[in-house]
Scaffold this motif. Structure first.
Motif, mmCIF file in Angstrom:
data_model
loop_
_atom_site.group_PDB
_atom_site.id
_atom_site.type_symbol
_atom_site.label_atom_id
_atom_site.label_comp_id
_atom_site.label_asym_id
_atom_site.label_seq_id
_atom_site.Cartn_x
_atom_site.Cartn_y
_atom_site.Cartn_z
ATOM 1 N N HIS A 210 0.820 -1.222 0.000
ATOM 2 C CA HIS A 210 0.000 0.000 0.000
ATOM 3 C C HIS A 210 0.849 1.265 0.000
ATOM 4 C CE1 HIS A 210 -3.820 1.965 0.258
ATOM 5 N NE2 HIS A 210 -3.439 2.671 1.296
ATOM 6 N N ALA A 211 2.034 1.192 0.627
ATOM 7 C CA ALA A 211 2.897 2.369 0.695
ATOM 8 C C ALA A 211 3.333 2.820 -0.696
ATOM 9 C CB ALA A 211 4.112 2.063 1.554
ATOM 10 N N LEU A 212 3.253 1.903 -1.656
ATOM 11 C CA LEU A 212 3.619 2.254 -3.025
ATOM 12 C C LEU A 212 2.837 3.481 -3.493
ATOM 13 C CD1 LEU A 212 4.639 1.762 -5.956
ATOM 14 C CD2 LEU A 212 2.898 0.024 -6.164
ATOM 15 N N ARG B 160 -6.102 -11.726 -8.726
ATOM 16 C CA ARG B 160 -6.418 -13.094 -9.185
ATOM 17 C C ARG B 160 -6.050 -14.102 -8.104
ATOM 18 N NH1 ARG B 160 -9.582 -12.355 -13.507
ATOM 19 N NH2 ARG B 160 -8.902 -10.459 -14.538
ATOM 20 N N VAL B 161 -5.105 -13.702 -7.249
ATOM 21 C CA VAL B 161 -4.710 -14.591 -6.154
ATOM 22 C C VAL B 161 -5.207 -14.002 -4.833
ATOM 23 C CG1 VAL B 161 -2.734 -15.638 -7.275
ATOM 24 C CG2 VAL B 161 -2.444 -13.475 -6.090
ATOM 25 N N LYS B 162 -5.229 -14.846 -3.819
ATOM 26 C CA LYS B 162 -5.813 -14.393 -2.552
ATOM 27 C C LYS B 162 -4.858 -14.588 -1.387
ATOM 28 C CE LYS B 162 -10.511 -15.324 -4.005
ATOM 29 N NZ LYS B 162 -11.663 -16.177 -3.909
ATOM 30 N N GLY B 163 -5.227 -13.977 -0.275
ATOM 31 C CA GLY B 163 -4.539 -14.183 0.990
ATOM 32 C C GLY B 163 -3.075 -13.819 0.932
ATOM 33 N N VAL B 164 -2.250 -14.751 1.380
ATOM 34 C CA VAL B 164 -0.822 -14.473 1.506
ATOM 35 C C VAL B 164 -0.182 -14.272 0.127
ATOM 36 C CG1 VAL B 164 -0.090 -16.895 1.551
ATOM 37 C CG2 VAL B 164 1.257 -15.182 2.747
ATOM 38 N N TYR B 165 -0.742 -14.928 -0.895
ATOM 39 C CA TYR B 165 -0.186 -14.787 -2.247
ATOM 40 C C TYR B 165 -0.411 -13.367 -2.761
ATOM 41 C CZ TYR B 165 -0.104 -19.786 -1.740
ATOM 42 O OH TYR B 165 0.135 -21.042 -1.254
ATOM 43 N N PHE B 166 -1.590 -12.832 -2.459
ATOM 44 C CA PHE B 166 -1.878 -11.446 -2.836
ATOM 45 C C PHE B 166 -0.900 -10.513 -2.118
ATOM 46 C CE2 PHE B 166 -3.853 -7.385 -1.866
ATOM 47 C CZ PHE B 166 -4.198 -6.941 -3.132
ATOM 48 N N ALA B 167 -0.699 -10.766 -0.825
ATOM 49 C CA ALA B 167 0.216 -9.934 -0.039
ATOM 50 C C ALA B 167 1.616 -9.956 -0.661
ATOM 51 C CB ALA B 167 0.261 -10.427 1.400
ATOM 52 N N MET B 168 2.043 -11.149 -1.111
ATOM 53 C CA MET B 168 3.385 -11.271 -1.700
ATOM 54 C C MET B 168 3.481 -10.541 -3.035
ATOM 55 S SD MET B 168 4.101 -15.206 -0.661
ATOM 56 C CE MET B 168 5.475 -15.501 -1.758
ATOM 57 N N VAL B 169 2.438 -10.653 -3.848
ATOM 58 C CA VAL B 169 2.474 -9.981 -5.163
ATOM 59 C C VAL B 169 2.526 -8.468 -4.966
ATOM 60 C CG1 VAL B 169 1.205 -9.595 -7.313
ATOM 61 C CG2 VAL B 169 1.288 -11.879 -6.341
ATOM 62 N N THR B 170 1.700 -7.957 -4.041
ATOM 63 C CA THR B 170 1.693 -6.504 -3.826
ATOM 64 C C THR B 170 3.030 -6.039 -3.249
ATOM 65 O OG1 THR B 170 0.560 -6.929 -1.730
ATOM 66 C CG2 THR B 170 -0.803 -6.212 -3.566
ATOM 67 N N MET B 171 3.624 -6.872 -2.402
ATOM 68 C CA MET B 171 4.932 -6.518 -1.851
ATOM 69 C C MET B 171 5.978 -6.461 -2.975
ATOM 70 S SD MET B 171 6.829 -8.118 1.435
ATOM 71 C CE MET B 171 7.516 -9.613 0.790
ATOM 72 N N VAL C 190 -8.496 0.664 -6.052
ATOM 73 C CA VAL C 190 -8.275 1.923 -6.770
ATOM 74 C C VAL C 190 -8.582 3.115 -5.846
ATOM 75 C CG1 VAL C 190 -9.108 3.367 -8.678
ATOM 76 C CG2 VAL C 190 -8.656 0.944 -9.061
ATOM 77 N N ILE C 191 -9.688 3.039 -5.132
ATOM 78 C CA ILE C 191 -10.072 4.158 -4.262
ATOM 79 C C ILE C 191 -9.051 4.360 -3.139
ATOM 80 C CG2 ILE C 191 -11.807 4.927 -2.571
ATOM 81 C CD1 ILE C 191 -13.909 3.562 -4.454
ATOM 82 N N SER C 192 -8.667 3.258 -2.494
ATOM 83 C CA SER C 192 -7.711 3.410 -1.387
ATOM 84 C C SER C 192 -6.346 3.835 -1.926
ATOM 85 C CB SER C 192 -7.613 2.123 -0.569
ATOM 86 O OG SER C 192 -7.008 1.117 -1.327
ATOM 87 N N GLY C 193 -5.990 3.365 -3.127
ATOM 88 C CA GLY C 193 -4.726 3.773 -3.747
ATOM 89 C C GLY C 193 -4.719 5.261 -4.057
ATOM 90 N N MET C 194 -5.843 5.762 -4.576
ATOM 91 C CA MET C 194 -5.940 7.192 -4.890
ATOM 92 C C MET C 194 -5.861 8.031 -3.609
ATOM 93 S SD MET C 194 -8.908 6.991 -7.780
ATOM 94 C CE MET C 194 -9.099 8.722 -8.158
ATOM 95 N N MET C 195 -6.518 7.539 -2.567
ATOM 96 C CA MET C 195 -6.506 8.263 -1.295
ATOM 97 C C MET C 195 -5.081 8.321 -0.737
ATOM 98 S SD MET C 195 -9.168 7.466 1.746
ATOM 99 C CE MET C 195 -10.719 7.953 1.081
ATOM 100 N N ALA C 196 -4.385 7.193 -0.845
ATOM 101 C CA ALA C 196 -3.008 7.132 -0.343
ATOM 102 C C ALA C 196 -2.101 8.051 -1.163
ATOM 103 C CB ALA C 196 -2.506 5.697 -0.392
#
Lengths: 243, 366
Positions: free
Chosen positions: B67-69, B113-124, B215-221
């Motif tokens: 999210h910090a991105l 497309r992926v969930k849980g920890v996999y989503f966390a890893m992709v976003t990281m 998208v909304i939370s990204g724009m807010m950040a």
């Protein structure tokens, strides 16, 4: 009480056709060539012992479990493997075995959330039909009894125009008094929508269904009018364990 | 349909909110030093950032480590556009908003497309990619040193002005977020958090809703990042780092997951407390760690979440289940739909034992 669910055109003929449906979960063959039809405006029961594949059949129709083979058509439209939200939008309501209510939301919020297109009149009619829910509208669904949750689950499926209602084990875990009330409600619902009912309580199924299928180890082993199965003690005993 | 709202303690809540706002607006006058004003400015902006993370994690149940991105994209985007391309503040913010929306949509399309920890890893992975990119593009971004000399608009000239802008921005963002979570879309987010399959069974395309919240939370950040860079006149690769996201996670967990305002409480503890402790103790991180542990031990649902749970317990009708299903601090959303007309002529609040089935001892759940 009318919910105005079916159009006159839909009140006769075939609503759902499951044709040679096969489902694997991992290496396990859960369903093998299951074929069934749900006639418009009728209640069709899907019976069988635990693990016979009844719930998987409903989930597969609903798009929650991908089929390995076969076809599911709904009013002539192929819905095999379509995602659950698309299937729901075609007018198929699903009441899962675990009720599937949002426990953190109130009854009112559960009903409002389920209604995709605003229709106040329909909501009022549903609450009138499920009159026990009226005083519970502001209670969190997580604090309700099993019978009340079941009512929320069925009511929630009816707040949209539903052409086919899939109901999975509605009487499971309920006290006889709650089952009785449930039977009355489903009898009302049946007047307005095509129902595919999965039920282990043979007597409830016999009371509600016009036609039935019996599954055993993922295969269809019996098909016929409900009255015939009621009279066929051997089949009942063999596949359902009911004398 | 009767409006779905909390009816008890409304007056008290309004009084508390009014008092708190009065105190916040009077803070520059009451504060013994401008240092504390700048601390609170920073906390207000980090509060908005934490709140945007709460939309994602607390309301929709999506755990992102990237999210910090978006915060970094906002900070670097606004800074570079204003310093090097001659953009004024508002034009730069408009570009930042558009850029972050596109970026969040692309990352969401690829990672949801992926969930849980996999989503966390992709976003990281995405966040780390941009982190490295910012460090490598030295000529534009200042590399690992970051950059300063961001032109400051006149109306953001002093510490007190910055404080008031940050405060008004935080209030506006809070109201926007509150509106969102109280809307039909917010109800679907909550449903997805509770059980995505159930939400899909009701006919909701959960992927689209998750993409929307991203998208909304990204724009807010990003918007917060842009304002933060201008306020502190600084942009640094650390803004994009995973540790910033983990700090946000801490803020939300400390304040209360799924409460929106909990993010501000968390930011108020994490930001100023960190700075104050660091000026008194060399081993301030150790003290910080102890504070975290104590908060988690004594406020398992976060500070605000625990307060709400306590209030909920006081209101719970006798005989209602006490288990987790009774629901912790689930935010009250006013789902959509028929929001005005009553569902029934009178929709009374549930009273103990009301309704034939309510006290039906035999109708116990499975």
């Amino acid at each position: 009480m009318t919910l105005g669910t079916m159009t006159a055109q839909e009140s006769t003929g075939q609503a759902l056709h499951v044709d040679h449906l096969s489902v694997y979960i991992g290496e396990l063959h859960i369903l093998e060539d299951v074929t069934l039809r749900a006639s418009r405006g009728r209640c069709t029961a899907l019976l069988g012992r635990n693990g016979s594949g009844k719930t998987t059949t409903l989930k597969s129709i609903m798009g929650l479990v991908p089929p390995a083979g076969g076809r599911v058509t709904f009013y002539g439209r192929d819905i095999t493997g379509r995602p659950a939200h698309e299937v729901a939008r075609l007018g198929i309501g699903y009441v899962p075995e675990d009720r599937g209510v949002f426990t953190g939301l109130t009854v009112r919020e559960n009903l409002l959330l389920a209604q995709r297109k605003r229709d106040d009149e329909r909501l009022r009619r549903v609450v009138r039909l499920f009159s026990e829910l009226d005083p519970l509208l502001d209670r969190r669904a997580g604090t309700l009894s099993g019978g009340e949750r079941q009512m929320v689950a069925i009511a929630r499926a009816l707040v949209n125009p539903v052409r086919l209602l899939l109901v999975d084990e509605p009487s499971k875990g309920l006290a006889p008094r709650a089952v009785r009330r449930l039977a009355e409600l489903l009898a009302e619902v049946k007047k307005e929508a095509t129902v595919l009912l999965v039920e282990q309580n043979f007597f409830l199924a016999a009371e509600l269904a016009d036609h039935c299928y019996v599954l055993d180890s993922g295969r269809t082993v019996y098909e016929g009018p409900m009255g015939e199965l009621e009279a066929d003690e051997e089949t009942r005993r063999k596949y359902l364990g009911v004398a | 349909m009767a409006k779905v709202s909390r009816r008890t303690g409304t007056e008290r809540t309004w009084l508390l909110t009014g008092g708190l706002l009065g105190l916040l607006f009077a803070f520059p006058v009451l504060s013994p030093s401008v240092y504390y004003v700048s601390l609170l400015t920073s906390a207000a902006l980090y509060g908005v950032l934490a709140m945007s993370y709460d939309l994602l994690m607390g309301y929709t149940g999506i755990l992102s480590f990237g999210h910090a991105l978006f915060f970094g994209v906002g900070a670097y985007g606004a800074g570079i556009l204003m310093r090097d391309a001659g953009f004024d503040f508002f034009s730069a913010m408009a570009v930042v908003l558009a850029l972050s929306a596109v970026l969040a949509a692309v990352i969401g399309l690829l990672s949801l497309r992926v969930k849980g920890v996999y989503f966390a890893m992709v976003t990281m992975a995405f966040a780390e990619f941009f982190h490295i990119l910012v460090e490598k593009l030295y000529h534009i971004t200042g590399g690992s040193d970051g950059f300063t000399r961001i032109p400051t608009p006149v109306w953001l000239g002093g510490t007190v002005q910055k404080y008031y802008v940050a405060l008004v921005f935080a209030i506006a963002m809070y109201l926007l977020a509150r509106r969102l979570v109280s809307s039909p879309v917010g109800s679907v987010w909550l449903a997805i958090r509770e059980n995505e399959t159930r939400a899909a069974m009701l006919g909701y395309d959960t992927f689209s809703y998750k993409l929307a919240v991203m998208v909304i939370s990204g724009m807010m950040a990003a918007l917060t990042g842009g304002l933060y860079a201008v306020v502190v006149n600084f942009a640094h690769p650390g803004f994009i780092s995973v540790s910033t996201t983990i700090n946000l996670l801490l803020m939300v967990v400390i304040g209360g997951v799924g409460t929106l305002s909990g993010g501000f409480i968390g930011a108020l503890i994490v930001q100023p407390l960190g700075r104050i402790l660091s000026s008194y103790f060399r081993a301030w991180l150790l003290v910080f760690g102890v504070v975290y542990v104590l908060i988690v031990l004594f406020f398992p649902a976060g500070i605000l979440g625990s307060v709400r749970m306590w209030r909920l317990r006081r209101r719970r009708p006798p005989g209602a289940p006490r288990g987790p299903e009774a629901g912790p601090a689930v935010p009250t959303a006013s789902p959509a739909g028929p929001g005005g007309a009553p569902m029934t002529p009178a929709a009374p609040r549930a009273t103990p034992g009301a309704g034939p089935a309510a006290g039906d001892g035999g109708a116990g759940g499975p």
